[in-house]
Write an enzyme that holds these catalytic residues in place. Sequence first.
Site, mmCIF file in Angstrom:
data_model
loop_
_atom_site.group_PDB
_atom_site.id
_atom_site.type_symbol
_atom_site.label_atom_id
_atom_site.label_comp_id
_atom_site.label_asym_id
_atom_site.label_seq_id
_atom_site.Cartn_x
_atom_site.Cartn_y
_atom_site.Cartn_z
ATOM 1 N N THR A 266 67.083 102.917 35.197
ATOM 2 C CA THR A 266 68.421 102.459 35.594
ATOM 3 C C THR A 266 68.470 102.484 37.109
ATOM 4 O O THR A 266 67.770 103.269 37.756
ATOM 5 C CB THR A 266 69.534 103.378 35.056
ATOM 6 O OG1 THR A 266 69.298 104.686 35.563
ATOM 7 C CG2 THR A 266 69.557 103.412 33.561
ATOM 8 N N LYS B 52 92.888 106.598 40.411
ATOM 9 C CA LYS B 52 93.920 107.363 39.710
ATOM 10 C C LYS B 52 95.066 107.618 40.674
ATOM 11 O O LYS B 52 94.936 108.406 41.607
ATOM 12 C CB LYS B 52 93.342 108.660 39.161
ATOM 13 C CG LYS B 52 92.338 108.348 38.062
ATOM 14 C CD LYS B 52 91.814 109.559 37.356
ATOM 15 C CE LYS B 52 90.985 109.098 36.162
ATOM 16 N NZ LYS B 52 90.000 110.052 35.722
ATOM 17 N N GLU C 185 70.628 100.388 29.361
ATOM 18 C CA GLU C 185 70.528 101.201 28.146
ATOM 19 C C GLU C 185 70.740 100.375 26.876
ATOM 20 O O GLU C 185 70.592 100.878 25.769
ATOM 21 C CB GLU C 185 71.581 102.322 28.199
ATOM 22 C CG GLU C 185 71.276 103.437 29.196
ATOM 23 C CD GLU C 185 71.762 103.156 30.612
ATOM 24 O OE1 GLU C 185 72.015 101.975 30.910
ATOM 25 O OE2 GLU C 185 71.871 104.098 31.403
HETATM 26 P P1 ADP Z 1 73.548 100.535 36.420
HETATM 27 O O1 ADP Z 1 74.270 101.125 35.242
HETATM 28 O O2 ADP Z 1 72.542 101.439 36.971
HETATM 29 O O3 ADP Z 1 74.479 99.909 37.445
HETATM 30 P P2 ADP Z 1 72.951 98.199 34.890
HETATM 31 O O4 ADP Z 1 72.378 97.009 35.494
HETATM 32 O O5 ADP Z 1 72.463 98.656 33.599
HETATM 33 O O6 ADP Z 1 72.697 99.316 35.923
HETATM 34 O O7 ADP Z 1 74.505 98.013 34.910
HETATM 35 C C1 ADP Z 1 75.336 98.195 33.812
HETATM 36 C C2 ADP Z 1 76.758 98.223 34.264
HETATM 37 O O8 ADP Z 1 77.097 97.063 35.006
HETATM 38 C C3 ADP Z 1 77.751 98.202 33.119
HETATM 39 O O9 ADP Z 1 77.918 99.461 32.557
HETATM 40 C C4 ADP Z 1 78.997 97.693 33.814
HETATM 41 O O10 ADP Z 1 79.667 98.698 34.493
HETATM 42 C C5 ADP Z 1 78.455 96.729 34.799
HETATM 43 N N1 ADP Z 1 78.556 95.376 34.269
HETATM 44 C C6 ADP Z 1 77.609 94.658 33.639
HETATM 45 N N2 ADP Z 1 78.082 93.446 33.311
HETATM 46 C C7 ADP Z 1 79.359 93.399 33.729
HETATM 47 C C8 ADP Z 1 80.401 92.413 33.672
HETATM 48 N N3 ADP Z 1 80.199 91.235 33.136
HETATM 49 N N4 ADP Z 1 81.600 92.747 34.183
HETATM 50 C C9 ADP Z 1 81.819 93.943 34.741
HETATM 51 N N5 ADP Z 1 80.889 94.898 34.835
HETATM 52 C C10 ADP Z 1 79.676 94.633 34.340
#
Ligand code: ADP
Length: 537
Positions: A184, A437, A329
Amino acid sequence: MHGLMMNTPLLISSLIKYAAQYHRDTQVVTRTLEGPIRFTDFEKINERAKKLACGLLEFGIKSGDRIATLAWNTDRHLELYYGISGIGAICHTLNLRLSDEELIYIINHAEDKLLFYDHTLKIRVEKISPHLKSVQKFVSISKTDQLENKDSDFFNYENLLSEKITKFDWPIFNENQAASLCYTSGTTGSPKGVLYSHRTTVIHALASCLNNVLALRVDDVVLPVVPMFHVNAWGIPYSVPISGAKLVMPGDKLDGENLFELMDIEGVTIALGVPTVWLSLLDYMDKKGRKPKALERVIIGGAAVSESMIDRFEIEYGVNVHHAWGMTEMSPIGVLNSLKPKFSKLSRANKMPTKLKQGRGIYGVELLVVDDDGKELPRDGVSSGHLLVRGPWIIDKYYKEKKSALTKDGWFDTGDIATIDHDGYMNITDRSKDIIKSGGEWISSVGLENVVVGHDAVLQAAVIGVSHPKWQERPLLICVPKGSFRPSLEEMNNYLSDKVPKMWLPDAIEWVEKLPIGATGKIVKAELRKIYKNYKL
Ligand code: ADP
């Protein structure tokens, strides 16, 4: 009583084997790092992946060994995906945008045995190599490098391909064996490894092809701008061989002009990537006054897409936008937005709130929104809470961790805050750590950013909470301007006043030249929070 049907394992090699037989001459096109376009096809990719597999076996690579790649989206990288996983070894894709320290940490943690790299990254590889404890050899995936022999520490990929493949067929083994490893990006703490299996990869690829998901057709031409080092390019290298679509790989040239030209010449119909890459493509489309000629659809995920971006693609150029959401994940696809037929009767303005949502869960992914006590919230499109997921391609444990990453009921907490409506459309309102918040209420930083980027003067925007003596936290808006005009806070709040609740209106605005962008193309809010830690409102 068990069913009495065959139990053939779902192996990654079956995808390329199928493509080589049934979509034999379907092209795979690469903009090479050297510049010229290279053409190959699925039959040749399968052939060269087998030569690589034999070469790896001759080299002494065993099932379960981790093999790292530090590379852009190219046909060679595709060969590595299949050659490595096809023999039961684990293809560990490294995010080349990470810092040297992060790469060293990740490679040592994974205990990679070989490291394949694009020749343009050689200086970096040489720099980090003394700190790598497990890597035995460094292999350049470029034809322009000198072909040193296999005895030197650095040698060329072509030297590893074995000609002894006449008797070789892809080995059969347990589908639950690990196939690839992706860490990640670290926006949620120190990098953690997500270890995909053959089974999860193949089922995810099958589901991706479905009509309500990517709907990949044999006459599609697919361009993943999303890198192969970021959650396996959202599974495209695995789903495209099933569909038989033509695959176009952009190499390292991801600016608007280069993407436009490649898409135009190769007839790309569907392209996938995070919002930031599309800004530069859209600007180039504006300059040319047209879209890449065959482009029908863009899939945008990784971060929220704004209404203004959807409008630019759809109204100005007739290109359909599909919002998608997922995470490392989750292999990664969790939801994708396609409007149900009943929405077709609505005006564009009335469709937009649903279109802006991330989408409906795809078959295989269960979604649940719960409150702070873990109690399920109604699917009413209003109640927002912690988004939990469950399904056959979702993580159980992080690599080398003993404890399961799941709740006691077997759900994975995504760290996102979301609502789900009665049609099943899920809407991310924030990351749980980014939500602001304020006086007992929650302000969605994402919701605010999406509206702010619709302002003519704003190119990019980020909203963070800064501490406030009375309200606990209030929103600070940080913007990158499009041109020289920088509206005051009052002007901005006038613009926002009929678009967001009054209590969301930011307390301050800062204009900056650029925002910190992380290794996966997203704005790094943790960095902004550090910079503005002592901000006085
Ligand atoms: P990291 O969790 O390390 O940033 P990832 O690439 O796995 O790496 O990112 C997943 C996260 O990205 C999601 O949990 C979400 O918060 C955000 N995310 C992914 N797609 C979207 C989307 N279409 N709109 C908003 N947030 C998104």
